[in-house]
Design a protein around this motif. Structure first.
Motif, PDB file in Angstrom:
ATOM      1  N   VAL A 139       0.815  -1.222   0.000  1.00 16.66           N
ATOM      2  CA  VAL A 139       0.000   0.000   0.000  1.00 16.66           C
ATOM      3  C   VAL A 139       0.848   1.272   0.000  1.00 16.66           C
ATOM      4  O   VAL A 139       0.625   2.159  -0.847  1.00 16.66           O
ATOM      5  CB  VAL A 139      -0.973  -0.006   1.196  1.00 16.66           C
ATOM      6  N   PRO A 140       1.830   1.452   0.901  1.00 18.06           N
ATOM      7  CA  PRO A 140       2.597   2.709   0.869  1.00 18.06           C
ATOM      8  C   PRO A 140       3.413   2.896  -0.395  1.00 18.06           C
ATOM      9  O   PRO A 140       3.720   4.034  -0.772  1.00 18.06           O
ATOM     10  CB  PRO A 140       3.515   2.579   2.104  1.00 18.06           C
ATOM     11  N   ILE A 141       3.774   1.791  -1.062  1.00 12.07           N
ATOM     12  CA  ILE A 141       4.582   1.911  -2.281  1.00 12.07           C
ATOM     13  C   ILE A 141       3.708   2.234  -3.477  1.00 12.07           C
ATOM     14  O   ILE A 141       4.015   3.140  -4.264  1.00 12.07           O
ATOM     15  CB  ILE A 141       5.366   0.600  -2.519  1.00 12.07           C
ATOM     16  N   VAL A 142       2.614   1.482  -3.631  1.00 16.19           N
ATOM     17  CA  VAL A 142       1.731   1.712  -4.778  1.00 16.19           C
ATOM     18  C   VAL A 142       1.021   3.048  -4.642  1.00 16.19           C
ATOM     19  O   VAL A 142       0.933   3.828  -5.596  1.00 16.19           O
ATOM     20  CB  VAL A 142       0.717   0.562  -4.899  1.00 16.19           C
ATOM     21  N   ALA A 143       0.500   3.321  -3.446  1.00 15.82           N
ATOM     22  CA  ALA A 143      -0.164   4.604  -3.194  1.00 15.82           C
ATOM     23  C   ALA A 143       0.873   5.554  -2.592  1.00 15.82           C
ATOM     24  O   ALA A 143       0.998   5.684  -1.372  1.00 15.82           O
ATOM     25  CB  ALA A 143      -1.346   4.406  -2.254  1.00 15.82           C
ATOM     26  N   GLY A 144       1.629   6.191  -3.451  1.00 13.09           N
ATOM     27  CA  GLY A 144       2.701   7.064  -2.974  1.00 13.09           C
ATOM     28  C   GLY A 144       2.217   8.240  -2.153  1.00 13.09           C
ATOM     29  O   GLY A 144       2.969   8.812  -1.369  1.00 13.09           O
ATOM     30  N   SER A 145       0.947   8.594  -2.314  1.00 11.70           N
ATOM     31  CA  SER A 145       0.398   9.746  -1.591  1.00 11.70           C
ATOM     32  C   SER A 145      -0.291   9.340  -0.291  1.00 11.70           C
ATOM     33  O   SER A 145      -1.038  10.129   0.277  1.00 11.70           O
ATOM     34  CB  SER A 145      -0.604  10.486  -2.485  1.00 11.70           C
ATOM     35  N   PRO A 155       0.435   9.806   6.623  1.00 11.15           N
ATOM     36  CA  PRO A 155       1.226   9.211   7.711  1.00 11.15           C
ATOM     37  C   PRO A 155       0.454   8.168   8.499  1.00 11.15           C
ATOM     38  O   PRO A 155       1.041   7.180   8.958  1.00 11.15           O
ATOM     39  CB  PRO A 155       1.575  10.426   8.577  1.00 11.15           C
ATOM     40  N   ALA A 156      -0.852   8.353   8.665  1.00  9.72           N
ATOM     41  CA  ALA A 156      -1.641   7.389   9.420  1.00  9.72           C
ATOM     42  C   ALA A 156      -1.670   6.034   8.724  1.00  9.72           C
ATOM     43  O   ALA A 156      -1.525   4.989   9.365  1.00  9.72           O
ATOM     44  CB  ALA A 156      -3.060   7.913   9.624  1.00  9.72           C
ATOM     45  N   VAL A 157      -1.849   6.043   7.399  1.00 10.16           N
ATOM     46  CA  VAL A 157      -1.872   4.793   6.645  1.00 10.16           C
ATOM     47  C   VAL A 157      -0.510   4.115   6.689  1.00 10.16           C
ATOM     48  O   VAL A 157      -0.395   2.898   6.897  1.00 10.16           O
ATOM     49  CB  VAL A 157      -2.300   5.054   5.188  1.00 10.16           C
ATOM     50  N   THR A 158       0.542   4.906   6.511  1.00 10.46           N
ATOM     51  CA  THR A 158       1.898   4.355   6.554  1.00 10.46           C
ATOM     52  C   THR A 158       2.196   3.747   7.921  1.00 10.46           C
ATOM     53  O   THR A 158       2.795   2.675   8.027  1.00 10.46           O
ATOM     54  CB  THR A 158       2.917   5.447   6.224  1.00 10.46           C
ATOM     55  N   ARG A 159       1.767   4.438   8.969  1.00 13.20           N
ATOM     56  CA  ARG A 159       2.006   3.939  10.323  1.00 13.20           C
ATOM     57  C   ARG A 159       1.230   2.637  10.568  1.00 13.20           C
ATOM     58  O   ARG A 159       1.751   1.693  11.165  1.00 13.20           O
ATOM     59  CB  ARG A 159       1.598   4.997  11.347  1.00 13.20           C
ATOM     60  N   LEU A 213       7.671  -4.542  -6.034  1.00 18.19           N
ATOM     61  CA  LEU A 213       7.459  -3.492  -5.039  1.00 18.19           C
ATOM     62  C   LEU A 213       8.767  -3.018  -4.435  1.00 18.19           C
ATOM     63  O   LEU A 213       8.971  -1.811  -4.224  1.00 18.19           O
ATOM     64  CB  LEU A 213       6.517  -4.007  -3.946  1.00 18.19           C
ATOM     65  N   ALA A 214       9.664  -3.955  -4.144  1.00 19.39           N
ATOM     66  CA  ALA A 214      10.931  -3.580  -3.519  1.00 19.39           C
ATOM     67  C   ALA A 214      11.784  -2.723  -4.441  1.00 19.39           C
ATOM     68  O   ALA A 214      12.341  -1.694  -4.028  1.00 19.39           O
ATOM     69  CB  ALA A 214      11.696  -4.841  -3.099  1.00 19.39           C
ATOM     70  N   VAL A 215      11.891  -3.138  -5.711  1.00 26.91           N
ATOM     71  CA  VAL A 215      12.725  -2.357  -6.629  1.00 26.91           C
ATOM     72  C   VAL A 215      12.082  -1.010  -6.932  1.00 26.91           C
ATOM     73  O   VAL A 215      12.774   0.001  -7.122  1.00 26.91           O
ATOM     74  CB  VAL A 215      12.990  -3.157  -7.921  1.00 26.91           C
ATOM     75  N   LEU A 216      10.742  -0.962  -6.971  1.00 27.28           N
ATOM     76  CA  LEU A 216      10.078   0.314  -7.199  1.00 27.28           C
ATOM     77  C   LEU A 216      10.319   1.268  -6.041  1.00 27.28           C
ATOM     78  O   LEU A 216      10.544   2.473  -6.252  1.00 27.28           O
ATOM     79  CB  LEU A 216       8.578   0.090  -7.397  1.00 27.28           C
ATOM     80  N   SER A 217      10.314   0.733  -4.820  1.00 29.81           N
ATOM     81  CA  SER A 217      10.505   1.592  -3.653  1.00 29.81           C
ATOM     82  C   SER A 217      11.899   2.209  -3.604  1.00 29.81           C
ATOM     83  O   SER A 217      12.066   3.312  -3.098  1.00 29.81           O
ATOM     84  CB  SER A 217      10.239   0.795  -2.376  1.00 29.81           C
ATOM     85  N   GLY A 232      18.486   9.373 -12.295  1.00 26.39           N
ATOM     86  CA  GLY A 232      18.881   8.589 -13.458  1.00 26.39           C
ATOM     87  C   GLY A 232      18.238   7.217 -13.530  1.00 26.39           C
ATOM     88  O   GLY A 232      18.563   6.430 -14.418  1.00 26.39           O
ATOM     89  N   GLY A 233      17.325   6.912 -12.627  1.00 26.43           N
ATOM     90  CA  GLY A 233      16.654   5.617 -12.650  1.00 26.43           C
ATOM     91  C   GLY A 233      15.633   5.526 -13.765  1.00 26.43           C
ATOM     92  O   GLY A 233      15.089   6.544 -14.214  1.00 26.43           O
ATOM     93  N   ASN A 234      15.366   4.329 -14.223  1.00 22.49           N
ATOM     94  CA  ASN A 234      14.391   4.149 -15.309  1.00 22.49           C
ATOM     95  C   ASN A 234      13.255   3.206 -14.911  1.00 22.49           C
ATOM     96  O   ASN A 234      12.524   2.732 -15.770  1.00 22.49           O
ATOM     97  CB  ASN A 234      15.078   3.629 -16.584  1.00 22.49           C
ATOM     98  N   ILE A 235      13.121   2.914 -13.625  1.00 24.26           N
ATOM     99  CA  ILE A 235      11.991   2.138 -13.122  1.00 24.26           C
ATOM    100  C   ILE A 235      11.154   3.089 -12.280  1.00 24.26           C
ATOM    101  O   ILE A 235      11.403   3.290 -11.091  1.00 24.26           O
ATOM    102  CB  ILE A 235      12.466   0.922 -12.295  1.00 24.26           C
ATOM    103  N   ARG A 236      10.139   3.678 -12.915  1.00 24.16           N
ATOM    104  CA  ARG A 236       9.361   4.742 -12.286  1.00 24.16           C
ATOM    105  C   ARG A 236       7.939   4.327 -11.932  1.00 24.16           C
ATOM    106  O   ARG A 236       7.339   4.928 -11.045  1.00 24.16           O
ATOM    107  CB  ARG A 236       9.298   5.960 -13.223  1.00 24.16           C
ATOM    108  N   THR A 237       7.403   3.339 -12.631  1.00 30.58           N
ATOM    109  CA  THR A 237       6.016   2.942 -12.414  1.00 30.58           C
ATOM    110  C   THR A 237       5.958   1.470 -11.998  1.00 30.58           C
ATOM    111  O   THR A 237       6.933   0.719 -12.163  1.00 30.58           O
ATOM    112  CB  THR A 237       5.179   3.150 -13.679  1.00 30.58           C
TER     113      THR A 237
END
Length: 251
Positions: free
Chosen positions: A39-45, A48-52, A142-146, A153-158
């Motif tokens: 959830v915190p990775i896919v939903a970048g926005s 703090p409550a959700v992340t916690r 998910l790990a590599v995206l995070s 210079g990274g090319n893995i953005r989505t």
């Protein structure tokens, strides 16, 4: 039977009962971990409550696996042997305590789920291999995206880029259109490649074992039929000999 032997049987029965009863709940907790990790990775926005809340779920799942290891250690007949033969379980339990990173909790949970899944029956091996493939693809993406999404210079953005990269990496195809640029991302790539090779070996070995078992079964059936024919032939010969002997005795 001695009291010591009865105690050993009781411990073995309790350990087997614990493993049987906790396997599905622990796998369900692992699914909850997957959701909390994603959830915190896919939903970048995410706020703090959700992340916690997701972090609490992750640590709760790790704590459940830690308790599971402690209980199995207590129920083990020989605790030193248990620690020596289950050192990977112990490493996975201690790993998040070394440095409280979410990635370490990811690696820890994957190790623990894999170790507990191996306790299932041989009939379910294909199911667990397929689940391992899907899990590694998801967690690898998910790990590599995070770690790569905000890298200069990274090319893995989505998420799509990450899933495509994970798939080509696990299959060791490696088109090169997407590749990690950070050190941690490259470590993930190495782990994903090794995992893909290992899973391919498991699948190949499973298919080979299935063919061998089929051939052995057919061979055993053929030997049984051959033995039955030989026994029947001997009976016919014996009957012929008796008939010939009777004919000779007649005047």
């Amino acid at each position: 039977m001695s009291m010591g032997a009865d105690a050993k049987i009781g411990h073995d029965t309790a350990a087997a009962r614990w493993e049987r009863r906790t396997q599905r709940p622990l796998l369900a907790l692992a699914v909850a971990f997957a959701v909390a990790y994603a959830v915190p990775i896919v939903a970048g926005s995410a706020g703090p409550a959700v992340t916690r809340a997701c972090a609490v779920v992750e640590w709760t799942v790790w704590a459940a696996f830690a308790v599971d290891y402690a209980v199995r250690l207590r129920l083990a007949r020989d605790r030193r042997t248990f620690v020596r033969t289950h050192w990977l379980d112990l490493l996975a339990v201690l790993l998040p305590l070394i440095q409280p990173l979410r990635l370490l909790r990811l690696v820890s949970t994957l190790l623990l789920v894999g170790r507990r899944a191996r306790m299932a029956s041989q009939v379910r091996l294909t199911t667990y291999v397929a689940g391992s493939v899907v899990g590694l693809l998801m967690f690898g993406s998910l790990a590599v995206l995070s770690v790569e999404r905000d890298a200069p210079g990274g090319n893995i953005r989505t998420l799509g880029d990450a899933v495509w990269w994970s798939f080509t990496t696990m299959t060791t195809v490696g088109y090169g259109d997407h590749a990690p640029t950070t050190g941690l991302g490259r470590v993930l790539a190495v782990g994903l490649m090794l995992s893909g090779i290992a899973l391919l070996g498991v699948v190949t070995a499973n298919i080979a074992a299935w063919f061998i078992s089929r051939f052995e079964k057919d061979d055993a059936e053929e030997r049984r039929q051959t033995a039955a024919i030989e026994a029947l032939t001997e009976e016919v010969r014996a009957l012929r000999a008796e008939v010939a002997a009777l004919q000779e005795r007649q005047p």
